[in-house]
Design a protein around this motif. Structure first.
Motif, PDB file in Angstrom:
ATOM      1  N   TRP A  72      -4.563   3.635  13.619  1.00  0.00           N
ATOM      2  CA  TRP A  72      -4.507   2.909  12.346  1.00  0.00           C
ATOM      3  C   TRP A  72      -4.408   1.406  12.523  1.00  0.00           C
ATOM      4  O   TRP A  72      -4.817   0.656  11.643  1.00  0.00           O
ATOM      5  CB  TRP A  72      -3.381   3.445  11.461  1.00  0.00           C
ATOM      6  N   LEU A  73      -3.919   0.955  13.678  1.00  0.00           N
ATOM      7  CA  LEU A  73      -3.809  -0.505  13.858  1.00  0.00           C
ATOM      8  C   LEU A  73      -5.168  -1.159  14.120  1.00  0.00           C
ATOM      9  O   LEU A  73      -5.411  -2.272  13.662  1.00  0.00           O
ATOM     10  CB  LEU A  73      -2.850  -0.833  14.995  1.00  0.00           C
ATOM     11  N   PRO A  75      -8.267  -0.197  13.004  1.00  0.00           N
ATOM     12  CA  PRO A  75      -9.012  -0.400  11.753  1.00  0.00           C
ATOM     13  C   PRO A  75      -8.332  -1.356  10.767  1.00  0.00           C
ATOM     14  O   PRO A  75      -8.973  -1.867   9.865  1.00  0.00           O
ATOM     15  CB  PRO A  75      -9.105   1.011  11.153  1.00  0.00           C
ATOM     16  N   ILE A  76      -6.999  -1.576  10.932  1.00  0.00           N
ATOM     17  CA  ILE A  76      -6.334  -2.544  10.048  1.00  0.00           C
ATOM     18  C   ILE A  76      -6.659  -3.962  10.514  1.00  0.00           C
ATOM     19  O   ILE A  76      -6.945  -4.858   9.717  1.00  0.00           O
ATOM     20  CB  ILE A  76      -4.805  -2.318  10.020  1.00  0.00           C
ATOM     21  N   PRO A  79     -10.916  -5.490  10.186  1.00  0.00           N
ATOM     22  CA  PRO A  79     -11.470  -6.197   9.012  1.00  0.00           C
ATOM     23  C   PRO A  79     -10.931  -7.616   8.876  1.00  0.00           C
ATOM     24  O   PRO A  79     -11.667  -8.524   8.492  1.00  0.00           O
ATOM     25  CB  PRO A  79     -11.018  -5.327   7.829  1.00  0.00           C
ATOM     26  N   MET A  80      -9.640  -7.800   9.207  1.00  0.00           N
ATOM     27  CA  MET A  80      -9.058  -9.135   9.039  1.00  0.00           C
ATOM     28  C   MET A  80      -9.673 -10.124  10.023  1.00  0.00           C
ATOM     29  O   MET A  80     -10.041 -11.240   9.665  1.00  0.00           O
ATOM     30  CB  MET A  80      -7.536  -9.066   9.212  1.00  0.00           C
ATOM     31  N   VAL A 157     -16.272  -5.813   2.778  1.00  0.00           N
ATOM     32  CA  VAL A 157     -15.084  -5.313   3.483  1.00  0.00           C
ATOM     33  C   VAL A 157     -14.937  -3.803   3.306  1.00  0.00           C
ATOM     34  O   VAL A 157     -14.570  -3.088   4.251  1.00  0.00           O
ATOM     35  CB  VAL A 157     -13.811  -6.060   2.994  1.00  0.00           C
ATOM     36  N   SER A 158     -15.256  -3.310   2.103  1.00  0.00           N
ATOM     37  CA  SER A 158     -15.154  -1.861   1.870  1.00  0.00           C
ATOM     38  C   SER A 158     -16.100  -1.106   2.789  1.00  0.00           C
ATOM     39  O   SER A 158     -15.731  -0.080   3.370  1.00  0.00           O
ATOM     40  CB  SER A 158     -15.504  -1.512   0.419  1.00  0.00           C
ATOM     41  N   GLY A 161     -14.722  -1.088   6.324  1.00  0.00           N
ATOM     42  CA  GLY A 161     -13.593  -0.165   6.431  1.00  0.00           C
ATOM     43  C   GLY A 161     -14.049   1.285   6.406  1.00  0.00           C
ATOM     44  O   GLY A 161     -13.523   2.127   7.138  1.00  0.00           O
ATOM     45  N   LEU A 162     -15.046   1.571   5.567  1.00  0.00           N
ATOM     46  CA  LEU A 162     -15.530   2.956   5.475  1.00  0.00           C
ATOM     47  C   LEU A 162     -16.256   3.382   6.757  1.00  0.00           C
ATOM     48  O   LEU A 162     -16.208   4.552   7.132  1.00  0.00           O
ATOM     49  CB  LEU A 162     -16.437   3.120   4.256  1.00  0.00           C
TER      50      LEU A 162
END
Lengths: 205, 213
Positions: A72-73, A75-76, A79-80, A157-158, A161-162
């Motif tokens: 999870w880190l 993909p978090i 994007p940033m 961004v969506s 993320g997808l």
């Protein structure tokens, strides 16, 4: 009897067509304008380049392979950092060897998946962040003067993320021995494509 | 004797007279209530929901409140709508200029990073952020309002909309992250990272527009 029915139907259809013609508005060549246009344009941008697409999916798969907290880190953070790179591209800050770095990202990330590279979390974060910067920059340079920047940003961004989420979902197959082989095969395919993109970037094709 | 014949002529005449009066007093029917006097109220309530700059920041604030301890997060429910009202009033009175476009992206980056990093904020910071964002968004929304519009109704509509959004989003986030597996908290943090990323891009677009002007 049948002829009368046909004539009656023809009259109704004719009247309907005439009514539609009278009420028709001006035709627009491009209907995707404003917020909707910005959203669609931003959403499709990361999906239209195969080199970007496979690298982002690879991030998700590698995160799934590494397990917590990388799943999870990565993909978090991606994007940033990518948006930061995109911002640099939008405002015109140059970044050298972008195409080569993007091709390398597919090769390295695909290779990491194929070889099940159990990198320490900090190393994985650095690798992913560096590549995210280049991916974002390439997108930022290509970005048009969006009619609706907020909508464009949300779409862009969506989609990114997808794509990561797609990678994580593919990584769910790791639970089964056959699935693990398949996932590693996907990694190898991504690395092979990365080789091709690297070859093309170096030769300037 | 039927029930119809039971009506006296006097009552029938009175009924007819009333119906005639009502018909004479009828005004043209309006399909859209926006053009009636209450239009400004609905405009105030709906105007912020039409722009992604507002929607994303309102969502981010609600998510942030929902990720805090409820005792601290609830300050958003009061602070944000009051901030909106203050922004509307101050800008209408000419005491506060509308915020520049950089504020849109900046607000998203700050709120998104706070969410992504799952930072626990003190109550004063939560309330301060809510009021600040409220003032900025209230000011941005009232900017360019026609002189014919009723500012009181517009502000009241926005106050209600802000209250509803802050309450519903923060409560939904709290319920979502409390009742279930740990991935739910991570999902909210991922949403924060997306919001920060959108803000970053918006900042760049605003900077580029500024450079090109």
């Amino acid at each position: 009897m049948t002829t009368t029915c046909i004539l009656r139907a023809a009259r109704i259809v004719g009247a309907g067509v005439a009514l539609l013609t009278l009420t028709a508005g001006a035709a627009s060549a491009h209907v995707q304008t404003g917020v909707a246009g910005g959203l669609v344009s931003g959403f499709l941008h990361p999906l239209t380049g195969l080199d970007h697409l496979i690298a982002m999916v690879a991030v998700g798969i590698w995160g799934a392979q590494l397990g917590k907290p990388a799943i999870w880190l990565l993909p978090i953070s991606f994007p940033m950092v990518m948006a930061f790179g995109g911002a640099l591209g939008v405002i015109g800050v140059p970044l050298p060897y972008t195409e080569i770095a993007i091709a390398l990202s597919a090769l390295v990330l695909g290779g990491a998946v194929a070889l099940r590279w159990r990198a320490p979390f900090w190393a994985a974060a650095i690798v992913v962040s560096v590549f995210a910067l280049f991916h974002g920059h390439a997108h930022g340079v290509e970005l048009p003067n969006a009619a609706n920047p907020a909508a464009y940003g949300v779409g862009f961004v969506s989609a990114t993320g997808l794509l990561h989420l797609c990678g994580i979902v593919i990584g769910a197959a790791l639970r089964w021995p056959l699935g693990e082989r398949l996932v590693r095969g996907v990694g190898a395919a991504i690395a092979a494509l990365g080789c091709f993109f690297l070859y093309a970037a170096v030769l300037g094709i | 004797m039927s029930s119809l014949s039971a009506i006296s002529p006097a009552r029938a005449a009175a009924g007819l007279g009333t119906a005639s009066l009502l018909l004479l007093a009828a005004s043209p029917a309006e399909a859209h209530i926006v053009s009636s006097r209450l239009g400004d109220f609905y405009a105030g309530a709906l105007h912020p929901l039409m722009a992604l700059e507002d929607l994303v920041q309102w969502l981010a604030l609600g998510l942030l409140a929902g990720m805090q301890d409820p005792k601290r997060g609830r300050w958003v429910v009061a602070g944000f709508p009051l901030g909106l009202l203050a922004g509307v009033a101050l800008t209408h009175a000419g005491l506060l200029p509308a915020p520049p476009r950089l504020f849109d992206g900046g607000g998203m980056v700050v709120l998104g990073l706070l969410l992504a990093l799952a930072i626990d904020l003190p109550a004063a910071a939560v309330a301060g952020l809510a009021v600040l964002l409220g003032v900025a968004r209230g000011s941005a929304n009232i900017d360019g309002l026609d002189a014919a519009n009723d500012v009181v109704l517009f502000g009241a509509g926005m106050l209600l909309s802000g209250y509803a959004a802050a309450t519903l989003i923060s409560a939904a986030t709290l319920a979502f992250r409390r009742n279930g597996a740990g991935w739910r908290r991570i999902a909210v943090r991922a949403a924060g990272s997306w919001i920060a990323a959108v803000g970053c891009m918006l900042l760049a677009f605003a900077l580029r527009a500024g450079v090109m002007q």
